[in-house]
Design a protein around this motif. Structure first.
Motif, PDB file in Angstrom:
ATOM      1  N   LYS A   1     -86.736 -16.712  12.175  1.00  0.00           N
ATOM      2  CA  LYS A   1     -86.793 -15.302  11.784  1.00  0.00           C
ATOM      3  C   LYS A   1     -88.188 -14.816  11.418  1.00  0.00           C
ATOM      4  CE  LYS A   1     -85.583 -16.641   7.137  1.00  0.00           C
ATOM      5  NZ  LYS A   1     -86.941 -17.138   7.025  1.00  0.00           N
ATOM      6  N   ASP A   2     -88.981 -15.652  10.695  1.00  0.00           N
ATOM      7  CA  ASP A   2     -90.309 -15.207  10.281  1.00  0.00           C
ATOM      8  C   ASP A   2     -91.210 -14.971  11.489  1.00  0.00           C
ATOM      9  OD1 ASP A   2     -89.342 -15.526   7.719  1.00  0.00           O
ATOM     10  OD2 ASP A   2     -90.313 -17.461   7.395  1.00  0.00           O
TER      11      ASP A   2
ATOM     12  N   THR B   1     -90.345 -11.339   0.101  1.00  0.00           N
ATOM     13  CA  THR B   1     -89.423 -11.929   1.079  1.00  0.00           C
ATOM     14  C   THR B   1     -88.059 -11.251   1.114  1.00  0.00           C
ATOM     15  OG1 THR B   1     -88.983 -13.680  -0.562  1.00  0.00           O
ATOM     16  CG2 THR B   1     -90.528 -14.188   1.201  1.00  0.00           C
ATOM     17  N   ARG B   2     -87.589 -10.754  -0.005  1.00  0.00           N
ATOM     18  CA  ARG B   2     -86.301 -10.060   0.004  1.00  0.00           C
ATOM     19  C   ARG B   2     -86.424  -8.728   0.745  1.00  0.00           C
ATOM     20  NH1 ARG B   2     -81.491 -10.745  -2.470  1.00  0.00           N
ATOM     21  NH2 ARG B   2     -82.313 -12.551  -3.602  1.00  0.00           N
ATOM     22  N   GLU B   3     -87.506  -8.010   0.496  1.00  0.00           N
ATOM     23  CA  GLU B   3     -87.724  -6.748   1.207  1.00  0.00           C
ATOM     24  C   GLU B   3     -87.928  -6.995   2.698  1.00  0.00           C
ATOM     25  OE1 GLU B   3     -90.975  -4.685  -0.559  1.00  0.00           O
ATOM     26  OE2 GLU B   3     -89.930  -4.321  -2.465  1.00  0.00           O
ATOM     27  N   LEU B   4     -88.635  -8.081   3.019  1.00  0.00           N
ATOM     28  CA  LEU B   4     -88.880  -8.415   4.426  1.00  0.00           C
ATOM     29  C   LEU B   4     -87.576  -8.687   5.157  1.00  0.00           C
ATOM     30  CD1 LEU B   4     -91.133  -8.954   6.519  1.00  0.00           C
ATOM     31  CD2 LEU B   4     -91.080 -11.351   5.821  1.00  0.00           C
TER      32      LEU B   4
ATOM     33  N   ILE C   1     -77.753 -14.005   1.632  1.00  0.00           N
ATOM     34  CA  ILE C   1     -78.977 -14.184   0.841  1.00  0.00           C
ATOM     35  C   ILE C   1     -78.682 -14.068  -0.644  1.00  0.00           C
ATOM     36  CG2 ILE C   1     -81.263 -13.210   0.349  1.00  0.00           C
ATOM     37  CD1 ILE C   1     -80.975 -14.777   3.010  1.00  0.00           C
ATOM     38  N   ASN C   2     -77.773 -13.177  -1.008  1.00  0.00           N
ATOM     39  CA  ASN C   2     -77.405 -13.004  -2.420  1.00  0.00           C
ATOM     40  C   ASN C   2     -76.657 -14.216  -2.976  1.00  0.00           C
ATOM     41  OD1 ASN C   2     -78.563 -10.451  -2.669  1.00  0.00           O
ATOM     42  ND2 ASN C   2     -76.711  -9.414  -1.957  1.00  0.00           N
ATOM     43  N   GLN C   3     -76.164 -15.077  -2.089  1.00  0.00           N
ATOM     44  CA  GLN C   3     -75.450 -16.277  -2.515  1.00  0.00           C
ATOM     45  C   GLN C   3     -76.371 -17.492  -2.675  1.00  0.00           C
ATOM     46  OE1 GLN C   3     -72.126 -17.028   0.163  1.00  0.00           O
ATOM     47  NE2 GLN C   3     -71.701 -14.841   0.324  1.00  0.00           N
ATOM     48  N   LEU C   4     -77.632 -17.334  -2.304  1.00  0.00           N
ATOM     49  CA  LEU C   4     -78.567 -18.454  -2.403  1.00  0.00           C
ATOM     50  C   LEU C   4     -78.838 -18.796  -3.872  1.00  0.00           C
ATOM     51  CD1 LEU C   4     -81.257 -17.448   0.269  1.00  0.00           C
ATOM     52  CD2 LEU C   4     -79.469 -19.178   0.512  1.00  0.00           C
ATOM     53  N   PRO C   5     -79.038 -20.064  -4.184  1.00  0.00           N
ATOM     54  CA  PRO C   5     -79.416 -20.442  -5.559  1.00  0.00           C
ATOM     55  C   PRO C   5     -80.711 -19.737  -5.971  1.00  0.00           C
ATOM     56  CG  PRO C   5     -78.803 -22.373  -4.269  1.00  0.00           C
ATOM     57  CD  PRO C   5     -78.868 -21.226  -3.301  1.00  0.00           C
ATOM     58  N   GLU C   6     -80.897 -19.554  -7.265  1.00  0.00           N
ATOM     59  CA  GLU C   6     -82.048 -18.806  -7.768  1.00  0.00           C
ATOM     60  C   GLU C   6     -83.382 -19.441  -7.390  1.00  0.00           C
ATOM     61  OE1 GLU C   6     -81.846 -17.993 -11.907  1.00  0.00           O
ATOM     62  OE2 GLU C   6     -80.022 -16.789 -11.771  1.00  0.00           O
ATOM     63  N   ASP C   7     -83.416 -20.766  -7.235  1.00  0.00           N
ATOM     64  CA  ASP C   7     -84.688 -21.423  -6.920  1.00  0.00           C
ATOM     65  C   ASP C   7     -84.956 -21.527  -5.421  1.00  0.00           C
ATOM     66  OD1 ASP C   7     -82.682 -23.248  -6.395  1.00  0.00           O
ATOM     67  OD2 ASP C   7     -83.801 -24.972  -7.154  1.00  0.00           O
ATOM     68  N   VAL C   8     -84.136 -20.869  -4.605  1.00  0.00           N
ATOM     69  CA  VAL C   8     -84.339 -20.861  -3.153  1.00  0.00           C
ATOM     70  C   VAL C   8     -84.918 -19.513  -2.734  1.00  0.00           C
ATOM     71  CG1 VAL C   8     -83.187 -20.915  -0.900  1.00  0.00           C
ATOM     72  CG2 VAL C   8     -82.529 -22.537  -2.683  1.00  0.00           C
ATOM     73  N   ASP C   9     -86.056 -19.547  -2.056  1.00  0.00           N
ATOM     74  CA  ASP C   9     -86.676 -18.313  -1.588  1.00  0.00           C
ATOM     75  C   ASP C   9     -85.791 -17.648  -0.536  1.00  0.00           C
ATOM     76  OD1 ASP C   9     -89.246 -16.596  -1.282  1.00  0.00           O
ATOM     77  OD2 ASP C   9     -88.761 -17.190   0.769  1.00  0.00           O
ATOM     78  N   PRO C  10     -85.650 -16.315  -0.568  1.00  0.00           N
ATOM     79  CA  PRO C  10     -84.795 -15.620   0.407  1.00  0.00           C
ATOM     80  C   PRO C  10     -85.154 -15.909   1.865  1.00  0.00           C
ATOM     81  CG  PRO C  10     -85.344 -14.143  -1.390  1.00  0.00           C
ATOM     82  CD  PRO C  10     -86.160 -15.380  -1.605  1.00  0.00           C
TER      83      PRO C  10
ATOM     84  N   GLU D   1     -86.802 -24.598   2.249  1.00  0.00           N
ATOM     85  CA  GLU D   1     -85.403 -24.780   1.859  1.00  0.00           C
ATOM     86  C   GLU D   1     -84.455 -24.698   3.058  1.00  0.00           C
ATOM     87  OE1 GLU D   1     -87.300 -22.226  -1.503  1.00  0.00           O
ATOM     88  OE2 GLU D   1     -87.447 -22.430   0.664  1.00  0.00           O
ATOM     89  N   PHE D   2     -84.813 -23.840   4.039  1.00  0.00           N
ATOM     90  CA  PHE D   2     -84.002 -23.727   5.256  1.00  0.00           C
ATOM     91  C   PHE D   2     -84.837 -23.151   6.387  1.00  0.00           C
ATOM     92  CE2 PHE D   2     -83.402 -19.667   3.080  1.00  0.00           C
ATOM     93  CZ  PHE D   2     -83.465 -18.730   4.104  1.00  0.00           C
ATOM     94  N   HIS D   3     -84.355 -23.385   7.607  1.00  0.00           N
ATOM     95  CA  HIS D   3     -84.993 -22.839   8.801  1.00  0.00           C
ATOM     96  C   HIS D   3     -83.920 -22.168   9.655  1.00  0.00           C
ATOM     97  CE1 HIS D   3     -88.754 -24.855   7.896  1.00  0.00           C
ATOM     98  NE2 HIS D   3     -88.100 -25.991   7.746  1.00  0.00           N
ATOM     99  N   THR D   4     -84.354 -21.230  10.478  1.00  0.00           N
ATOM    100  CA  THR D   4     -83.391 -20.443  11.245  1.00  0.00           C
ATOM    101  C   THR D   4     -83.714 -20.409  12.737  1.00  0.00           C
ATOM    102  OG1 THR D   4     -84.663 -18.412  10.894  1.00  0.00           O
ATOM    103  CG2 THR D   4     -82.910 -18.914   9.295  1.00  0.00           C
ATOM    104  N   PHE D   5     -82.721 -19.994  13.495  1.00  0.00           N
ATOM    105  CA  PHE D   5     -82.857 -19.723  14.922  1.00  0.00           C
ATOM    106  C   PHE D   5     -82.572 -18.238  15.111  1.00  0.00           C
ATOM    107  CE2 PHE D   5     -79.876 -19.329  18.698  1.00  0.00           C
ATOM    108  CZ  PHE D   5     -80.877 -19.136  19.642  1.00  0.00           C
TER     109      PHE D   5
END
Length: 233
Positions: free
Chosen positions: A14-15, A133-136, A171-180, A186-190
């Motif tokens: 995504k980035d 990152t949340r706004e992005l 994204i709202n379900q992610l733990p607080e210490d995980v960047d959006p 913490e995670f990677h996407t396709f």
């Protein structure tokens, strides 16, 4: 004004997708090459674990030629730097003056990239650097981009997140210490759909596998990663 010949460091996530989109909205660059590092042992994108054929399908729909840098199964930092350095020299000889990345706030990685490229006189571009990152992500969804989670650091995220499509609700379900944006690994996407694609990628989820690696920051510990396979339909 003459546009700068630019190659984009494409991760398949995504980035990279939204950074490429923003760069294409500018009128200063000609982006005519995607560069991706692929593990030659597994024939998959390094870190993300995406199959090479899925990566190639992505590039085809983006409409930019793909350049693959193959690396061995477990390259040392020295081996990686040598291989990447040789590739950068090649790109410089082909007339490239700029290199673009989807990094957001990892300062040490940015400095490493700038240092490696400055040796051959290639300038770096970071279209989404220091963005919230949340706004992005909100903008990512608003633009019509879509992506699924294909890799997780299991010490940061539960295995249930693997294979899920990104959404504001998720994204709202992610733990607080995980960047959006998962910017700390913490995670990677396709990324499979959005304004940079001519058509969405038709795919299906495959098996989930888990692998344990040495922790580079602490040799006495290990890190467990989960991967969700993606197959073309």
């Amino acid at each position: 004004m003459e546009k700068s010949k630019t190659y984009f460091n494409w991760s398949s996530g995504k980035d990279s997708a939204i950074a490429l989109y923003f760069l294409q909205q500018q009128n200063n660059y000609v982006i005519d090459r995607l560069l991706t590092t692929v593990n030659s042992h597994y024939n998959r994108v390094s870190m993300h674990g995406l199959r090479k054929e899925v990566l190639e399908a992505q590039a085809k729909e983006v409409g930019i030629p793909l350049d693959i840098l193959e690396v061995p199964e477990s390259p040392s930092m020295e081996e990686y730097s040598t291989l990447m350095g040789n590739k950068i020299e090649q790109l410089k000889s082909e007339g490239y003056t700029h290199s673009a990345f989807g990094d957001i706030f990892l300062e040490d990685l940015k400095v490493y990239r700038e240092k490696m490229l400055s040796v051959v006189g290639i300038e770096t571009i970071f279209p989404i650097w220091k963005r919230d990152t949340r706004e992005l992500l909100s903008e990512f969804f608003a633009l019509g981009f879509r992506a699924v989670i294909v890799c997780i650091n299991n010490s940061k995220l539960e295995t249930s997140f693997l294979g899920l499509e990104l959404s504001l609700e998720l994204i709202n379900q992610l733990p607080e210490d995980v960047d959006p944006c998962g910017e700390n690994g913490e995670f990677h996407t396709f990324c499979f759909d959005g304004p940079i694609f001519k058509n969405p990628i038709a795919f299906e989820l495959g098996e989930k596998v888990y692998k344990t690696y040495d922790d580079p920051s602490n040799k006495t510990k290990s890190i467990k990663f989960g991967f969700c396979d993606i197959r073309l339909k």
